[in-house]
Design a protein around this motif. Structure first.
Motif, PDB file in Angstrom:
ATOM      1  N   ALA A 214       0.834  -1.206   0.000  1.00 23.52           N
ATOM      2  CA  ALA A 214       0.000   0.000   0.000  1.00 23.52           C
ATOM      3  C   ALA A 214       0.866   1.253   0.000  1.00 23.52           C
ATOM      4  N   VAL A 215       1.975   1.229   0.776  1.00 29.10           N
ATOM      5  CA  VAL A 215       2.890   2.366   0.795  1.00 29.10           C
ATOM      6  C   VAL A 215       3.530   2.553  -0.578  1.00 29.10           C
ATOM      7  N   ALA A 216       3.946   1.434  -1.183  1.00 28.87           N
ATOM      8  CA  ALA A 216       4.574   1.522  -2.503  1.00 28.87           C
ATOM      9  C   ALA A 216       3.595   2.054  -3.544  1.00 28.87           C
ATOM     10  N   THR A 217       2.343   1.609  -3.481  1.00 25.26           N
ATOM     11  CA  THR A 217       1.322   2.099  -4.427  1.00 25.26           C
ATOM     12  C   THR A 217       1.060   3.581  -4.214  1.00 25.26           C
ATOM     13  N   ASP A 218       0.975   3.956  -2.936  1.00 21.96           N
ATOM     14  CA  ASP A 218       0.720   5.368  -2.628  1.00 21.96           C
ATOM     15  C   ASP A 218       1.869   6.249  -3.111  1.00 21.96           C
ATOM     16  N   ASP A 219       3.110   5.804  -2.885  1.00 24.51           N
ATOM     17  CA  ASP A 219       4.261   6.612  -3.319  1.00 24.51           C
ATOM     18  C   ASP A 219       4.350   6.657  -4.839  1.00 24.51           C
ATOM     19  N   ALA A 220       3.950   5.585  -5.502  1.00 25.09           N
ATOM     20  CA  ALA A 220       3.962   5.597  -6.967  1.00 25.09           C
ATOM     21  C   ALA A 220       2.959   6.617  -7.502  1.00 25.09           C
ATOM     22  N   GLN A 221       1.783   6.672  -6.860  1.00 27.46           N
ATOM     23  CA  GLN A 221       0.778   7.649  -7.296  1.00 27.46           C
ATOM     24  C   GLN A 221       1.256   9.076  -7.011  1.00 27.46           C
ATOM     25  N   ARG A 222       1.864   9.261  -5.850  1.00 22.74           N
ATOM     26  CA  ARG A 222       2.372  10.592  -5.510  1.00 22.74           C
ATOM     27  C   ARG A 222       3.503  10.997  -6.455  1.00 22.74           C
ATOM     28  N   PHE A 223       4.333  10.025  -6.857  1.00 20.02           N
ATOM     29  CA  PHE A 223       5.401  10.340  -7.809  1.00 20.02           C
ATOM     30  C   PHE A 223       4.826  10.771  -9.149  1.00 20.02           C
ATOM     31  N   SER A 224       3.758  10.092  -9.578  1.00 23.77           N
ATOM     32  CA  SER A 224       3.144  10.451 -10.854  1.00 23.77           C
ATOM     33  C   SER A 224       2.514  11.843 -10.810  1.00 23.77           C
ATOM     34  N   ALA A 231      13.317   8.767  -5.921  1.00 20.72           N
ATOM     35  CA  ALA A 231      14.065   7.955  -4.951  1.00 20.72           C
ATOM     36  C   ALA A 231      13.126   7.379  -3.894  1.00 20.72           C
ATOM     37  N   GLN A 232      12.157   8.187  -3.430  1.00 17.12           N
ATOM     38  CA  GLN A 232      11.212   7.703  -2.430  1.00 17.12           C
ATOM     39  C   GLN A 232      10.328   6.612  -3.010  1.00 17.12           C
ATOM     40  N   MET A 233       9.908   6.806  -4.250  1.00 14.68           N
ATOM     41  CA  MET A 233       9.067   5.798  -4.904  1.00 14.68           C
ATOM     42  C   MET A 233       9.812   4.480  -5.043  1.00 14.68           C
ATOM     43  N   LEU A 234      11.091   4.540  -5.483  1.00 13.96           N
ATOM     44  CA  LEU A 234      11.876   3.318  -5.652  1.00 13.96           C
ATOM     45  C   LEU A 234      12.199   2.654  -4.311  1.00 13.96           C
ATOM     46  N   GLU A 235      12.434   3.477  -3.297  1.00  7.04           N
ATOM     47  CA  GLU A 235      12.723   2.920  -1.966  1.00  7.04           C
ATOM     48  C   GLU A 235      11.512   2.170  -1.428  1.00  7.04           C
ATOM     49  N   SER A 236      10.326   2.716  -1.594  1.00  6.57           N
ATOM     50  CA  SER A 236       9.106   2.042  -1.137  1.00  6.57           C
ATOM     51  C   SER A 236       8.885   0.735  -1.892  1.00  6.57           C
ATOM     52  N   LYS A 237       9.161   0.765  -3.191  1.00  8.72           N
ATOM     53  CA  LYS A 237       9.008  -0.442  -3.994  1.00  8.72           C
ATOM     54  C   LYS A 237       9.998  -1.515  -3.556  1.00  8.72           C
ATOM     55  N   GLN A 238      11.219  -1.081  -3.257  1.00  8.21           N
ATOM     56  CA  GLN A 238      12.236  -2.021  -2.790  1.00  8.21           C
ATOM     57  C   GLN A 238      11.841  -2.629  -1.441  1.00  8.21           C
ATOM     58  N   ASP A 239      11.335  -1.809  -0.523  1.00 11.40           N
ATOM     59  CA  ASP A 239      10.918  -2.303   0.788  1.00 11.40           C
ATOM     60  C   ASP A 239       9.799  -3.337   0.649  1.00 11.40           C
ATOM     61  N   ALA A 240       8.846  -3.048  -0.236  1.00  8.89           N
ATOM     62  CA  ALA A 240       7.734  -3.982  -0.424  1.00  8.89           C
ATOM     63  C   ALA A 240       8.228  -5.321  -0.971  1.00  8.89           C
ATOM     64  N   ALA A 241       9.158  -5.261  -1.918  1.00  6.32           N
ATOM     65  CA  ALA A 241       9.700  -6.501  -2.484  1.00  6.32           C
ATOM     66  C   ALA A 241      10.519  -7.270  -1.445  1.00  6.32           C
ATOM     67  N   SER A 242      11.277  -6.561  -0.616  1.00 11.82           N
ATOM     68  CA  SER A 242      12.091  -7.225   0.406  1.00 11.82           C
ATOM     69  C   SER A 242      11.212  -7.938   1.425  1.00 11.82           C
ATOM     70  N   ILE A 243      10.110  -7.301   1.817  1.00 15.05           N
ATOM     71  CA  ILE A 243       9.206  -7.937   2.775  1.00 15.05           C
ATOM     72  C   ILE A 243       8.491  -9.126   2.139  1.00 15.05           C
ATOM     73  N   ALA A 244       8.103  -8.993   0.873  1.00 10.48           N
ATOM     74  CA  ALA A 244       7.473 -10.123   0.178  1.00 10.48           C
ATOM     75  C   ALA A 244       8.424 -11.314   0.082  1.00 10.48           C
ATOM     76  N   ALA A 245       9.728 -11.016  -0.010  1.00 16.98           N
ATOM     77  CA  ALA A 245      10.719 -12.095  -0.097  1.00 16.98           C
ATOM     78  C   ALA A 245      10.869 -12.858   1.216  1.00 16.98           C
ATOM     79  N   LEU A 246      10.361 -12.303   2.305  1.00 18.13           N
ATOM     80  CA  LEU A 246      10.445 -12.995   3.592  1.00 18.13           C
ATOM     81  C   LEU A 246       9.427 -14.129   3.713  1.00 18.13           C
ATOM     82  N   LEU A 247       8.356 -14.045   2.947  1.00 16.89           N
ATOM     83  CA  LEU A 247       7.274 -15.012   3.096  1.00 16.89           C
ATOM     84  C   LEU A 247       7.623 -16.424   2.608  1.00 16.89           C
ATOM     85  N   PRO A 248       8.211 -16.590   1.404  1.00 13.60           N
ATOM     86  CA  PRO A 248       8.517 -17.970   0.965  1.00 13.60           C
ATOM     87  C   PRO A 248       9.403 -18.754   1.937  1.00 13.60           C
TER      88      PRO A 248
END
Length: 487
Positions: A214-224, A231-248
């Motif tokens: 949700a944070v990554a989506t929100d930052d992407a919309q704010r970037f647009s 940088a903030q948009m990419l950082e949020s996207k990176q954080d979301a991917a890193s957390i998703a990588a914890l699940l498997p």
């Protein structure tokens, strides 16, 4: 030299009424130190309060049979009972013990009682004779039936020592079976706790991934819209991917743990059991801490090492006794003849009596080498016993230290989680009033979820370490009172 040897044999034979215990060590376990406390520092009487529970160490209490029931979970009790009932590895150990017990009965019966055998012989034979003295060939029948008996006197205790060694080794297997049973119960409890903790961590991590997305989506919309930097948009996207990588990895750990649990209780992995929720497991508040003298009697691994010392001591006695003479008696009786009437006539009786005395004289030094080897094996068994006792003390010391530290870790993690929850509630309330953006609320919730994950890990570790301490305490045999309770 011959005269001296004969006198030696006669002197030993005259002392048959004296116990043959002098042929080997007593087999008593060596004395071990009795420390005032297990660890480098004396354990506290109780842990700090964490998650509303402070565990009390009941020093001098006897170990608790069926200790897993202190978690107050019917589902956990059912899984442990199913495992103890259906585990093929435990059943195999039980059958191996049963086979060893039967072999011991056979050995004792064969070595301490006379053997009696019967034989019946019916023969049709043809014999050539010297030409000119009668028929060139004589054909005849022969019939015989006999009973044979044999007995070897255990003059110097070799048989008794050998049987004692075998009996002690059966005791080793009995204690190993007890250790296997207790280890199986502890592994099932630890697996259930692990799966329950992983379930909670996965649920929290999934929510954390949703918030990060949700944070990554929100930052992407704010970037647009130009209100957030690239940088903030990419950082949020990176954080979301890193957390998703914890699940498997967490799901993989959970799958392996539940598959292992299924096998422990005797099921196939595709028929894995349902595991109770972490909240359904109550942490035991009273934890028994046996005094060292009781620990020596309650731990099956120590008892097995003690039985191994007794077996090795008996081996020394047997190796010594085989240097001395052996006396055997044989007897037989029956009927025989060249025809049935002759068999049952007065002339058909057959009997024999015999005695044999043997004394080892020269075996290339093998007998003395065997005795030296048995002495070395006895010394090794004594040292193994000492090592086992010290390792048991270490297990208890580590478990006590772990519980104390686990409580402190959980208390700190709960404090952090409580603070993060209050901060999140405040942020959510301010967001609803329009004084705080959604991004700040998401960031606050992420901190709260991470704090909860840390608290779940600490709670699971505390429960697992409690099970490890119960396992380390062992269990006093039925009918044996605690040393501390009699003082």
């Amino acid at each position: 030299m011959s005269f001296t040897y004969k006198n030696h044999v006669l002197a030993v034979a005259a002392a048959l009424t004296v116990s043959a215990c002098s042929f080997g060590p007593s087999g008593e376990a060596p004395a071990m130190p009795s420390p005032e406390h297990y660890g480098a520092k004396a354990q506290p009487s109780r842990t700090v309060t964490a998650a509303g529970v402070a565990q009390t160490f009941d020093v001098g209490a006897t170990a608790t049979p069926g200790w897993w029931r202190l978690y107050r979970s019917d589902a956990l009790d059912a899984l442990v009972d199913e495992g103890l009932r259906n585990s093929p590895s435990l059943a195999a150990t039980q059958r191996t013990l049963a086979a060893a017990q039967e072999q011991l009965r056979a050995q004792v019966g064969a070595s301490t009682l006379p053997s009696i055998d019967s034989a019946v012989q019916v023969e049709r034979a043809r014999t050539a004779v010297v030409p000119g003295l009668g028929p060139e060939q004589v054909q005849y029948n022969f019939f015989a039936g006999q009973i044979f008996t044999h007995y070897t006197f255990d003059l110097f205790g070799q048989t008794r020592y050998t049987n004692s060694a075998s009996a002690a080794r059966v005791h080793v297997q009995e204690f190993e079976l007890d250790a296997s049973r207790r280890a199986l119960a502890a592994n099932i409890v630890a697996s259930v706790i692990n799966v329950a903790a992983l379930d909670r961590q996965i649920a929290l991590t999934e929510r954390l991934a949703d918030v990060s997305n949700a944070v990554a989506t929100d930052d992407a919309q704010r970037f647009s819209l130009g209100s957030a930097s690239r940088a903030q948009m990419l950082e949020s996207k990176q954080d979301a991917a890193s957390i998703a990588a914890l699940l498997p990895p967490l799901r993989q750990q959970r799958a392996c743990a539940v598959h292992a649990l299924a096998v422990l209780i005797g099921r196939t992995p595709d028929n894995a059991p349902n595991v109770p929720n972490l909240d359904a497991l109550a942490l035991p508040t009273q934890v028994p801490v046996a005094v060292p003298s009781d620990l020596l009697r309650s731990r099956p691994d120590i008892q097995a090492a003690d039985a191994a010392v007794k077996a090795a001591a008996a081996d020394v006695g047997a190796a010594t006794a085989q240097l001395y003479p052996s006396l055997s008696l044989t007897a037989s009786m029956g009927r025989g003849g060249f025809s049935w009437p002759a068999v049952f006539s007065g002339a058909g009786g057959l009997w024999a009596l015999g005695a044999g005395l043997s004394q080892p004289i020269f075996h290339g030094g093998a007998l003395f080498a065997q005795r030296r080897a048995s002495i070395d094996a006895y010394d090794a068994a004594v040292l193994h016993y000492k090592s086992t006792v010290l390792s048991a003390f270490q297990d208890v010391a580590n478990s006590l230290a772990a519980l104390d530290n686990d409580a402190q870790t959980l208390a700190a993690a709960d404090m952090a989680a409580d603070a993060a929850r209050v901060a999140f509630d405040d942020a959510a309330s301010r967001h609803r009033m329009g004084s705080l953006p959604a991004s700040a609320t998401h960031a606050s919730e992420s901190r709260y979820l991470n704090a909860q994950i840390g608290a779940v890990r600490a709670a699971g570790q505390r429960m697992s370490d409690t099970a490890a301490l119960f396992q380390a305490m062992g269990e006093l045999p039925a009918g044996r009172q605690s040393t501390a309770s009699t003082q």
